[in-house]
Enzyme design. Structure first.
Site, PDB file in Angstrom:
ATOM      1  N   ASP A 136      12.956  24.836  -6.009  1.00 37.73           N
ATOM      2  CA  ASP A 136      12.617  26.258  -6.067  1.00 37.73           C
ATOM      3  C   ASP A 136      11.234  26.451  -5.459  1.00 37.73           C
ATOM      4  O   ASP A 136      10.266  25.859  -5.919  1.00 37.73           O
ATOM      5  CB  ASP A 136      12.623  26.739  -7.528  1.00 37.73           C
ATOM      6  CG  ASP A 136      12.585  28.250  -7.648  1.00 37.73           C
ATOM      7  OD1 ASP A 136      11.776  28.885  -6.939  1.00 37.73           O
ATOM      8  OD2 ASP A 136      13.354  28.802  -8.448  1.00 37.73           O
TER       9      ASP A 136
ATOM     10  N   CYS B 283      14.938  34.380  -5.776  1.00 37.34           N
ATOM     11  CA  CYS B 283      15.732  33.284  -6.344  1.00 37.34           C
ATOM     12  C   CYS B 283      17.232  33.552  -6.372  1.00 37.34           C
ATOM     13  O   CYS B 283      18.024  32.866  -5.729  1.00 37.34           O
ATOM     14  CB  CYS B 283      15.246  32.972  -7.761  1.00 37.34           C
ATOM     15  SG  CYS B 283      13.534  32.405  -7.854  1.00 37.34           S
TER      16      CYS B 283
ATOM     17  N   LYS C 154      18.485  23.921 -12.715  1.00 40.70           N
ATOM     18  CA  LYS C 154      18.382  25.354 -12.418  1.00 40.70           C
ATOM     19  C   LYS C 154      19.515  25.793 -11.502  1.00 40.70           C
ATOM     20  O   LYS C 154      19.677  25.279 -10.405  1.00 40.70           O
ATOM     21  CB  LYS C 154      17.029  25.648 -11.762  1.00 40.70           C
ATOM     22  CG  LYS C 154      16.714  27.122 -11.654  1.00 40.70           C
ATOM     23  CD  LYS C 154      15.256  27.341 -11.268  1.00 40.70           C
ATOM     24  CE  LYS C 154      14.886  28.805 -11.354  1.00 40.70           C
ATOM     25  NZ  LYS C 154      13.448  29.024 -11.108  1.00 40.70           N
TER      26      LYS C 154
ATOM     27  N   HIS D  54       0.374  46.135   5.903  1.00 42.52           N
ATOM     28  CA  HIS D  54       1.564  46.966   5.818  1.00 42.52           C
ATOM     29  C   HIS D  54       1.709  47.438   4.366  1.00 42.52           C
ATOM     30  O   HIS D  54       1.403  46.686   3.431  1.00 42.52           O
ATOM     31  CB  HIS D  54       2.793  46.153   6.239  1.00 42.52           C
ATOM     32  CG  HIS D  54       4.040  46.959   6.367  1.00 42.52           C
ATOM     33  ND1 HIS D  54       4.791  47.352   5.285  1.00 42.52           N
ATOM     34  CD2 HIS D  54       4.676  47.454   7.470  1.00 42.52           C
ATOM     35  CE1 HIS D  54       5.834  48.047   5.700  1.00 42.52           C
ATOM     36  NE2 HIS D  54       5.789  48.122   7.030  1.00 42.52           N
TER      37      HIS D  54
ATOM     38  N   ASP E 155      15.649  27.312  -2.453  1.00 42.16           N
ATOM     39  CA  ASP E 155      16.137  28.691  -2.400  1.00 42.16           C
ATOM     40  C   ASP E 155      15.247  29.579  -1.535  1.00 42.16           C
ATOM     41  O   ASP E 155      15.704  30.546  -0.932  1.00 42.16           O
ATOM     42  CB  ASP E 155      16.284  29.276  -3.809  1.00 42.16           C
ATOM     43  CG  ASP E 155      15.010  29.208  -4.631  1.00 42.16           C
ATOM     44  OD1 ASP E 155      14.031  28.565  -4.189  1.00 42.16           O
ATOM     45  OD2 ASP E 155      14.986  29.795  -5.732  1.00 42.16           O
ATOM     46  N   HIS E 156      13.961  29.261  -1.475  1.00 40.90           N
ATOM     47  CA  HIS E 156      13.002  30.000  -0.655  1.00 40.90           C
ATOM     48  C   HIS E 156      11.724  29.184  -0.589  1.00 40.90           C
ATOM     49  O   HIS E 156      11.672  28.060  -1.097  1.00 40.90           O
ATOM     50  CB  HIS E 156      12.721  31.395  -1.238  1.00 40.90           C
ATOM     51  CG  HIS E 156      12.389  31.372  -2.705  1.00 40.90           C
ATOM     52  ND1 HIS E 156      11.201  30.879  -3.184  1.00 40.90           N
ATOM     53  CD2 HIS E 156      13.115  31.743  -3.798  1.00 40.90           C
ATOM     54  CE1 HIS E 156      11.194  30.961  -4.502  1.00 40.90           C
ATOM     55  NE2 HIS E 156      12.349  31.465  -4.900  1.00 40.90           N
TER      56      HIS E 156
END
Length: 486
Positions: free
Chosen positions: A34, A74, A122, A245, A307-308
Site C-alpha cells: 500500500d 486505496c 489487506k 491548482h 495499489d498506488h
C-alpha cells in the site's frame, strides 16, 4: 530464519519454462503493498534505498517502468485490480464505495478452475468497510466551510538498531503466508495462488489525534533507516501556495501541509518513508524464501505491486489522491518460469492488466467486460501468445519531471486533443454526473440515517475543529448546497 539470505543462492532457480511449456500450471503469488512509489524499482529511484528482494525480481524477472494505478485511492484502485475493470465501470468512487461482495475476482476464477487459494492481509476492495468519512465528505467539498485537517505529517523513531519488526500486523500476516506455503501449498497436488496484502509503506495512524484523524505518521527504526542512502534523498521543489491548482491547494490544506516545513523536516519525512519501503521489501523476501525452501519457487510466478504510490511531501503533500507521479506510479515486477529475466518493459500498463495476466498464466479464458490486457505476451520466452495490441492510454511524462508547470492554457490544441481522446474512452460528462449524483444521494441517506444525532456525528468525522462553534451556520450551508444542486 534471518531476513536476508544470499541472493546468489537464488539465481540458479529459474531455468524452467512457464507451465513446463504448458504441461503444468504454475503457482501464482502476488504481494501487494500500500502506497509504494513505483519509481523506486528502476533507475535512478532504486538507488536511494536498499531493496534486495525487489532487485532480485529485477534480475530474474521483468520490471515495468511505466505501471500506473487506475485510481490513486486505496479501494477504487484495488477494485480495478481485482475485477479487471476501469473505475468508471466498477463505480468504485471512493474508499467507501468499492466492489460488491458478489463480484467475481480473478482469485475466484482461479479457485473455480482448480487452484488452491489463500488471501491474507489487506484486501480493501469490497464496499462499505473502509471509511465512512469518504462517503460523507465527497459531497461537501464544494461547500465553503473549513474541513478538519489531517494530522500534520510527522516522523516517529521506534526501537533501536536491532528492531526489525516495526509493523507487527504486516509481519504477522507475512508469517501466516510463509506458514501456509510450508504447511499446505508445498504439499498440495494442485497449483496454488496466494495473495498477501501489506499495509506498508502506508503511513501509520497518529494516535495522539484520536481515532478519526487519519494516518500521518511515518514510523520506522534505525535498522531500516540504515538501508536508506540519505545523501540521495531529495527535497522536492514546491510551487507557492498562490500558484497551485485549486484541487492541489485543497489537498494541501486538508492534509495539513500548508504551513512551514524546513528542508531538514521534509528530508526526514522522505527518509522515513524509504525506510518503510525497505521493511516491506523484507516481507517480500520472506515469501520468496518460503517458496525457495519448499522447492516450489521454480514453478511459481511471483508478482509484486501496489495499489498506488506516496507523494512523501512532493507537491507539498503526503498520502496519494492525485495523478502526480509520486501518487499514481506503482511498482510492477513479475518473475516466473518461462518468463524473460532482467527485462525492463517500457510499455504503459495499469493494474487492470493484472486480471487477464493472472488468468493467462493459469490458462483460464478471460470472459466478460475486461478493461485490461494480458502482459504475458510481453514477458514470455515463447511466441505462442497472440500479440494483442496494448493501447497507450496512459500518457508518459517526458519534460517537467517535477510536474510544476501547468501548460494547458499555453497549448489549447493539445488540450483539445487530449480531451477528445478522453471522451473516446469514456463518456466523461455522463460519468461525472453519475458521481455527482452518487455523492449527493449518499450524503442525504447518511444524514437521514443518523437523525437527531446528525450534528454530533458529523462533528466526529474529519471536520474542522471549529465545527461545534458554528454548527448551525455550517448545517445551513450544506442544506443550501443540497437544495441548489438538485
Amino acid at each position: 530464519m534471518h531476513l536476508v539470505f544470499a541472493l546468489a543462492c537464488l539465481f540458479q532457480i529459474h531455468t524452467q519454462s512457464l507451465c513446463q511449456k504448458f504441461g503444468t500450471r504454475p503457482n501464482i503469488v502476488m504481494v501487494m503493498t500500500d502506497a509504494f512509489d513505483g519509481r523506486l524499482t528502476f533507475d535512478p529511484g532504486r538507488k536511494v534505498v536498499q531493496l534486495p528482494y525487489i532487485n532480485y525480481l529485477r534480475e530474474l524477472g521483468s520490471t515495468f517502468s511505466n505501471a500506473y494505478t487506475n485510481s490513486p485511492i486505496c479501494c477504487p484502485s484495488r477494485a480495478a485490480m481485482w475485477s479487471g475493470q476501469f473505475v468508471h465501470l466498477t463505480h468504485s468512487w471512493n474508499n467507501f464505495k468499492c466492489l460488491d461482495k458478489i463480484t467475481t475476482t480473478w482469485m475466484d476464477l482461479l479457485e473455480k478452475n482448480g487452484y488452491l487459494t489463500k488471501m491474507l492481509g489487506k484486501l480493501d476492495y469490497t464496499s462499505g468497510g473502509h471509511s465512512l468519512s469518504n462517503r460523507v465528505e465527497a459531497w461537501t467539498r464544494d461547500v465553503h466551510f473549513l474541513l478538519r485537517q489531517e494530522g500534520r505529517p510527522v516522523t516517529q523513531l521506534v526501537g533501536n538498531e536491532s528492531t526489525v519488526r516495526v509493523n507487527t500486523v504486516d509481519w504477522k500476516n507475512t508469517d501466516f503466508a510463509t506458514e501456509w506455503i510450508h504447511q499446505k501449498a508445498a504439499s498440495s497436488h494442485r497449483p496454488f495462488a496466494l495473495y498477501l496484502g501489506l499495509n506498508l509503506p502506508h503511513t501509520y495512524k497518529t494516535d495522539s489525534l484520536g481515532p478519526t484523524a487519519g494516518g500521518s505518521t511515518f514510523r520506522s527504526s534505525l535498522y531500516w533507516l540504515k538501508k536508506v542512502h540519505s545523501e540521495l534523498v531529495s527535497v522536492p521543489t514546491w510551487l507557492p501556495l498562490a500558484a497551485m491548482h485549486p484541487v492541489d491547494y485543497y489537498s494541501t490544506v486538508t492534509k495539513n501541509c500548508s504551513g512551514d516545513f524546513t528542508k531538514e523536516e521534509v528530508k526526514r519525512i522522505r527518509t522515513f518513508y524509504y525506510a518503510m519501503c525497505a521493511e516491506a521489501d523484507a516481507m517480500l523476501g520472506m515469501v520468496i524464501s518460503a517458496l525457495r525452501d519448499t522447492g516450489v519457487l521454480n514453478n511459481t510466478v511471483v508478482i509484486f505491486t501496489a495499489d498506488h504510490g506516496e507523494l512523501a511531501m512532493e507537491h507539498r503533500q503526503f498520502y496519494k489522491m492525485s495523478m502526480f507521479e509520486g501518487s499514481s506510479h506503482v511498482p510492477l515486477l513479475i518473475m516466473g518460469p518461462g518468463l524473460v529475466a532482467g527485462l525492463q518493459v517500457n510499455q504503459l500498463v495499469s493494474l487492470v492488466d493484472l486480471y487477464p495476466t493472472v488468468l493467462d498464466i493459469a490458462e483460464i479464458s478471460t470472459t466478460g467486460n475486461v478493461s485490461g490486457y494480458s502482459l504475458l505476451p510481453l514477458l514470455s520466452k515463447y511466441k505462442t501468445f497472440p500479440q494483442k495490441q496494448h493501447p497507450d492510454w496512459v500518457l508518459n511524462l517526458v519534460l517537467d519531471k517535477e510536474e510544476l508547470h501547468n501548460v494547458a492554457l499555453k497549448f489549447p490544441d493539445v488540450q483539445a486533443h487530449l480531451d477528445k481522446q478522453l471522451r473516446r474512452i469514456i463518456d466523461y460528462p455522463r460519468i461525472s454526473a453519475i458521481v455527482h449524483g452518487y455523492n449527493k444521494n449518499e450524503f442525504g441517506a447518511w444524514r437521514q440515517s443518523v437523525g437527531s444525532n446528525y450534528s454530533r456525528e458529523i462533528a466526529n468525522l474529519r471536520w474542522h475543529v471549529d465545527w461545534q462553534k458554528d454548527a448551525a451556520t455550517n448545517e445551513r450551508l450544506i442544506d443550501k448546497w443540497l437544495d441548489e444542486s438538485t
